[in-house]
Design a protein around this motif. Sequence first.
Motif, PDB file in Angstrom:
ATOM      1  N   GLU A   1      -0.870   7.012   8.774  1.00  0.00           N
ATOM      2  CA  GLU A   1      -1.898   6.312   7.977  1.00  0.00           C
ATOM      3  C   GLU A   1      -3.289   6.753   8.359  1.00  0.00           C
ATOM      4  O   GLU A   1      -3.545   7.086   9.493  1.00  0.00           O
ATOM      5  CB  GLU A   1      -1.768   4.800   8.185  1.00  0.00           C
ATOM      6  CG  GLU A   1      -0.552   4.221   7.504  1.00  0.00           C
ATOM      7  CD  GLU A   1      -0.702   4.140   5.976  1.00  0.00           C
ATOM      8  OE1 GLU A   1      -1.626   3.460   5.517  1.00  0.00           O
ATOM      9  OE2 GLU A   1       0.092   4.764   5.257  1.00  0.00           O
TER      10      GLU A   1
ATOM     11  N   SER B   1      -1.970  13.946  -1.463  1.00  0.00           N
ATOM     12  CA  SER B   1      -2.803  12.960  -0.765  1.00  0.00           C
ATOM     13  C   SER B   1      -2.109  11.605  -0.626  1.00  0.00           C
ATOM     14  O   SER B   1      -2.528  10.779   0.164  1.00  0.00           O
ATOM     15  CB  SER B   1      -4.161  12.811  -1.466  1.00  0.00           C
ATOM     16  OG  SER B   1      -3.996  12.169  -2.703  1.00  0.00           O
ATOM     17  N   ASN B   2      -1.034  11.402  -1.398  1.00  0.00           N
ATOM     18  CA  ASN B   2      -0.350  10.115  -1.331  1.00  0.00           C
ATOM     19  C   ASN B   2       0.947  10.125  -0.516  1.00  0.00           C
ATOM     20  O   ASN B   2       1.532   9.068  -0.289  1.00  0.00           O
ATOM     21  CB  ASN B   2      -0.044   9.611  -2.746  1.00  0.00           C
ATOM     22  CG  ASN B   2      -1.254   8.955  -3.384  1.00  0.00           C
ATOM     23  OD1 ASN B   2      -1.707   7.914  -2.938  1.00  0.00           O
ATOM     24  ND2 ASN B   2      -1.814   9.603  -4.392  1.00  0.00           N
TER      25      ASN B   2
ATOM     26  N   ASN C   1      -2.884  15.280  -5.988  1.00  0.00           N
ATOM     27  CA  ASN C   1      -2.767  13.822  -5.881  1.00  0.00           C
ATOM     28  C   ASN C   1      -1.465  13.429  -5.177  1.00  0.00           C
ATOM     29  O   ASN C   1      -1.426  12.480  -4.393  1.00  0.00           O
ATOM     30  CB  ASN C   1      -2.846  13.202  -7.288  1.00  0.00           C
ATOM     31  CG  ASN C   1      -3.284  11.748  -7.253  1.00  0.00           C
ATOM     32  OD1 ASN C   1      -3.746  11.251  -6.230  1.00  0.00           O
ATOM     33  ND2 ASN C   1      -3.115  11.062  -8.377  1.00  0.00           N
TER      34      ASN C   1
ATOM     35  N   ALA D   1       0.840  -1.210   0.000  1.00  0.00           N
ATOM     36  CA  ALA D   1       0.000   0.000   0.000  1.00  0.00           C
ATOM     37  C   ALA D   1       0.872   1.257   0.000  1.00  0.00           C
ATOM     38  O   ALA D   1       0.557   2.252  -0.660  1.00  0.00           O
ATOM     39  CB  ALA D   1      -0.932  -0.009   1.210  1.00  0.00           C
TER      40      ALA D   1
ATOM     41  N   THR E   1      -5.930   8.186  -9.054  1.00  0.00           N
ATOM     42  CA  THR E   1      -6.598   8.429  -7.767  1.00  0.00           C
ATOM     43  C   THR E   1      -7.313   7.181  -7.249  1.00  0.00           C
ATOM     44  O   THR E   1      -7.861   7.194  -6.147  1.00  0.00           O
ATOM     45  CB  THR E   1      -7.648   9.563  -7.874  1.00  0.00           C
ATOM     46  OG1 THR E   1      -8.662   9.151  -8.797  1.00  0.00           O
ATOM     47  CG2 THR E   1      -7.031  10.871  -8.328  1.00  0.00           C
TER      48      THR E   1
ATOM     49  N   LYS F   1       2.536   1.668  -3.430  1.00  0.00           N
ATOM     50  CA  LYS F   1       1.628   2.247  -4.414  1.00  0.00           C
ATOM     51  C   LYS F   1       1.474   3.754  -4.218  1.00  0.00           C
ATOM     52  O   LYS F   1       1.565   4.527  -5.165  1.00  0.00           O
ATOM     53  CB  LYS F   1       0.261   1.550  -4.347  1.00  0.00           C
ATOM     54  CG  LYS F   1      -0.648   2.036  -5.461  1.00  0.00           C
ATOM     55  CD  LYS F   1      -2.021   1.425  -5.423  1.00  0.00           C
ATOM     56  CE  LYS F   1      -2.941   2.254  -6.309  1.00  0.00           C
ATOM     57  NZ  LYS F   1      -4.309   1.828  -6.278  1.00  0.00           N
ATOM     58  N   ARG F   2       1.240   4.173  -2.990  1.00  0.00           N
ATOM     59  CA  ARG F   2       1.077   5.611  -2.711  1.00  0.00           C
ATOM     60  C   ARG F   2       2.323   6.370  -3.161  1.00  0.00           C
ATOM     61  O   ARG F   2       2.233   7.433  -3.779  1.00  0.00           O
ATOM     62  CB  ARG F   2       0.853   5.845  -1.213  1.00  0.00           C
ATOM     63  CG  ARG F   2      -0.505   5.377  -0.709  1.00  0.00           C
ATOM     64  CD  ARG F   2      -0.611   5.530   0.807  1.00  0.00           C
ATOM     65  NE  ARG F   2      -0.449   6.917   1.196  1.00  0.00           N
ATOM     66  CZ  ARG F   2       0.126   7.323   2.319  1.00  0.00           C
ATOM     67  NH1 ARG F   2       0.605   6.437   3.168  1.00  0.00           N
ATOM     68  NH2 ARG F   2       0.209   8.593   2.601  1.00  0.00           N
TER      69      ARG F   2
ATOM     70  N   LYS G   1      -8.000   4.059  -5.348  1.00  0.00           N
ATOM     71  CA  LYS G   1      -7.358   3.559  -4.123  1.00  0.00           C
ATOM     72  C   LYS G   1      -7.157   2.044  -4.168  1.00  0.00           C
ATOM     73  O   LYS G   1      -6.127   1.545  -3.788  1.00  0.00           O
ATOM     74  CB  LYS G   1      -8.196   3.928  -2.895  1.00  0.00           C
ATOM     75  CG  LYS G   1      -8.318   5.420  -2.682  1.00  0.00           C
ATOM     76  CD  LYS G   1      -7.006   6.023  -2.180  1.00  0.00           C
ATOM     77  CE  LYS G   1      -7.127   7.524  -1.994  1.00  0.00           C
ATOM     78  NZ  LYS G   1      -6.103   8.285  -2.730  1.00  0.00           N
ATOM     79  N   ASN G   2      -8.172   1.322  -4.607  1.00  0.00           N
ATOM     80  CA  ASN G   2      -8.039  -0.127  -4.631  1.00  0.00           C
ATOM     81  C   ASN G   2      -8.353  -0.650  -6.028  1.00  0.00           C
ATOM     82  O   ASN G   2      -9.503  -0.667  -6.445  1.00  0.00           O
ATOM     83  CB  ASN G   2      -8.978  -0.763  -3.606  1.00  0.00           C
ATOM     84  CG  ASN G   2      -8.855  -2.265  -3.593  1.00  0.00           C
ATOM     85  OD1 ASN G   2      -7.992  -2.840  -4.275  1.00  0.00           O
ATOM     86  ND2 ASN G   2      -9.714  -2.926  -2.850  1.00  0.00           N
TER      87      ASN G   2
END
Lengths: 141, 115
Positions: free
Chosen positions: A141, A113-114, A110, A34, B39, A37-38, B41-42
């Motif tokens: 988180e 936010s990541n 974007n 996770a 954008t 990816k961010r 998320k999943n």
Amino acid sequence: MNFEYQVEGGDFSHAGSTSSAVKRIMKQLGVDPAIVKRTVVALYEAEVNIVAHAYRGVISVDLDEERIRIVLDDEGPGIPDIGKAMQKGYSTASPEVREMGFGAGMGLPNMQSNMDELKVDSVVGKGTRVEMTNYFTAKNE
Amino acid sequence: MKREEFLRLIKGKVVSGADCEEQDVEHVFASDLMSDVLTIKNADNLLLITGLCNMQTIRTCEMAEVKVILFVRGKKVTEEMKELAEENEMLLIETDYSMYRCSGILYQAGLPPLY
């Protein structure tokens, strides 16, 4: 661990190759998917920004057990109003950039936010520096 | 939904990744705007419908972890795109149907939107 990558402005066929390399490294090191990816989504937006707006840039990645810190330094026109650039929907992208599926004014929001931390500094006529950090612990988180 | 079924519904032709691991599609997202794709998320078991056919489509899906891409309106995937897609174990599909038609068909067949 430190890595450095060169990015050429206008070179859309290679845009994303740095983000791809960083993704591979983070996966190999077993970072939480996770967070990988961010991080790479934000990095890719930032990399595309260099290709879209600047003449050239350098991406420096500093990775340790606790966090990944990425600094993107570019030589380019700079951002006259960073506050405006951070707003959703604001963009100065060329038609060519829009044809690539970008330029909708979503990149910087974007990225924010990541990433746990994002800092943008710019000097008009010289270039832009983006510093961003993600921590591998759950504190943000 | 199984690969075979959505391919039949949208008259899709697999152009890359035919032998990558089969996964059922559970959600669909349709966009030509890659910043919008970023954008998501999943993206597990997500199918992306797009008319944008260039290297940035594949790069974006690599970062967003999208594994199945449907190119509409007869857009042709290049060899360079196929290579990058293979490295990332993606399934690339082409169809002559429009984005609206594909979206309508798959929605009606029970595949829910992401947002």
